[in-house]
Design a protein around this motif. Structure first.
Motif, PDB file in Angstrom:
ATOM      1  N   ASN A  81     -15.900  36.436  34.876  1.00  0.00           N
ATOM      2  CA  ASN A  81     -15.097  36.897  33.747  1.00  0.00           C
ATOM      3  C   ASN A  81     -13.669  37.209  34.170  1.00  0.00           C
ATOM      4  O   ASN A  81     -12.707  36.902  33.452  1.00  0.00           O
ATOM      5  N   GLU A  85     -10.508  35.320  32.534  1.00  0.00           N
ATOM      6  CA  GLU A  85      -9.497  36.107  31.806  1.00  0.00           C
ATOM      7  C   GLU A  85      -8.144  36.046  32.497  1.00  0.00           C
ATOM      8  O   GLU A  85      -7.096  35.993  31.843  1.00  0.00           O
ATOM      9  N   ALA A 240     -20.392  41.073  28.364  1.00  0.00           N
ATOM     10  CA  ALA A 240     -19.661  39.892  28.847  1.00  0.00           C
ATOM     11  C   ALA A 240     -20.032  39.578  30.295  1.00  0.00           C
ATOM     12  O   ALA A 240     -20.207  38.415  30.667  1.00  0.00           O
TER      13      ALA A 240
END
Length: 465
Positions: A81, A85, A240
């Motif tokens: 993640n 990101e 997430a």
């Protein structure tokens, strides 16, 4: 993140071959060193305690796998993640994910340790312990449970350190703990005459040092912006993290399920064979540790490629994603072929490293190497592909590939084949499951690569980079 910032990031600009070496080599070394905790214990226990000591570490191995599964769920999930990101320019959210991931590593480590200590004997029975092995397993597992929080923090935290572009520090964390464990093992086992308890305490001390170094990194040396508020777990970020870490976690959990089923199958069918129950349990424990060296290289390669895959996929640089997968695939095939030759031609020599045994002990070990490990040359494809899917945000696909070998193919086969073939059925289940899983992984990878080619007009820019 604008175009200039992306161009200035080595993940976007450096040659992929150089990046793989930069990130994968420390990751491989870290994985190999992590494996040394179990391998070194196995060697010294085999030499100082004997076959029953080796069997005890095999009985305890599912707990180690469960800890690794938890660490990968949170560590790889957070790192994947973070890379996605960051590649998309969402730096604040990326840092928040790291903070939540670190907190959850600590919390889960403490919970698992408590469960193991409270339910030690029932767990050992589930894992397939025999009356002869039980006292050794109680001593070893009861002590190593105290190191579980450090093991989970160091294993998961090192993924985040690599994501923060510090692969060398990540390697140092694991290497320091493993070297300390290697020094203390013979000292405690032979010098202080602590036997299997000495090996367990050496492991705990090494894990504690590695965990402390992870804490030190995020307290003093990190590059990302991490505040105290970010360390408070947030539900949406946990979700997430879990979505991208669950593939690696399920792969480990399925390994634990297979290991437990395998132990109980070997115990049951071994009792009716010329080997008895204890010899198969000890042999498979030793061979699984040897195979950990091969898998450490493959998984380390996959982990080293994950920042490259994740960042460039998030940035839309699909050609670099494909190029990195091709190279990782070739590396896995080469390494697999080398280990295949070792397993087929030098099985007795490999098992002898872990102590002596009867002729039946070595006969079973040789047959297991020759049959169960026959598809080793293809066994690196699945972890490479699973890591690839996770890194590009294809969590469900990563889960599917992770489940193929252990759950869909191997688990049913080691239950069915022995009914007709006795203990030999366990051995023949291995290569069939390995070959089928590799074909499935390749099929899914080809499909995703074609989709990326279509997305960027079918061009493979930089394929020679």
């Amino acid at each position: 993140m604008n175009g200039a910032e992306k161009a200035g990031n080595p993940l976007a600009a450096e040659r992929t071959g150089k990046l793989i070496a930069r990130f994968a080599i420390p990751a491989i070394i870290s994985m190999l060193v992590s494996s040394l905790y179990n391998i070194v214990d196995q060697i010294f226990i085999g030499q100082g305690v004997g076959m029953l000591g080796n069997a005890a570490t095999n009985i305890a191995f599912p707990i180690s796998i469960i800890c690794t599964a938890t660490a990968l769920l949170l560590g790889i999930g957070s790192a994947s993640n973070y890379n996605l990101e960051s590649g998309a320019g969402n730096q604040e959210k990326a840092c928040g994910i790291v903070g939540t991931g670190l907190s959850m590593l600590v919390i889960c480590g403490m919970v698992i340790a408590g469960i193991v200590l409270l339910f030690l004997d029932p767990l050992l029975q589930i894992f397939g312990v025999t009356p002869e092995i039980l006292p050794y397993a109680q001593d070893y597992t009861g002590i190593t449970a105290w190191g579980i929080p450090f093991l989970i923090l160091s294993t998961g935290g090192n993924h985040l350190i690599r994501a923060d572009r510090s692969p060398a520090y990540s390697m140092t964390c694991v290497l320091t703990g493993a070297v300390l464990n290697t020094i203390l093992d013979p000292l405690f086992i032979f010098g202080f005459h602590l036997g299997i308890k000495g090996a367990a305490w050496a492991t705990v001390i090494g894990q504690a040092v590695s965990g402390f170094l992870v804490i030190l990194y995020f307290a003093r040396f990190r590059r990302l912006e991490l505040t105290k508020d970010m360390l408070k777990p947030q539900g949406r970020l946990v979700k997430a993290i879990a979505s991208l870490g669950v593939a690696s976690c399920i792969n480990q959990i399925s390994m634990a399920a297979v290991q437990i089923t395998m132990n109980n199958t070997l115990r049951f069918y071994g009792a009716g064979s010329i080997y008895g129950s204890d010899i198969p349990l000890a042999c498979v424990g030793v061979i699984s540790k040897v195979n950990m060296v091969f898998m450490a290289i493959c998984i380390g390669t996959s982990q080293g490629c994950q920042p490259i895959w994740g960042f460039n996929y998030g940035a839309g640089a699909y050609a670099r994603v494909r190029e990195t997968y091709y190279k990782a695939f070739r590396i896995a095939l080469v390494i697999g072929s080398v280990f295949f030759l070792c397993f087929q031609f030098f099985p007795r020599q490999l098992v002898s490293i872990f102590g002596t045994g009867s002729e039946e002990y070595f006969q079973f070990a040789e047959r297991y190497f020759h049959i169960f490990m026959f598809m080793t040359f293809m066994n690196g494809i699945q972890p490479i592909s699973s890591g690839f899917f996770t890194s590009i945000g294809k969590a469900k696909l990563g889960i599917a590939v992770s489940l193929t070998r252990q759950v869909i193919f191997l688990l049913p086969l080691i239950l069915i084949f022995p009914i007709f073939m006795g203990i030999d059925g366990v051995m023949y289940a291995g290569p069939i499951a390995d070959g089928a899983a590799a074909l499935v992984a390749v099929g899914f990878a080809v499909r995703e690569i074609r989709r990326m080619k279509e997305a960027d007009g079918g061009q493979d820019e930089g394929m020679n980079g």
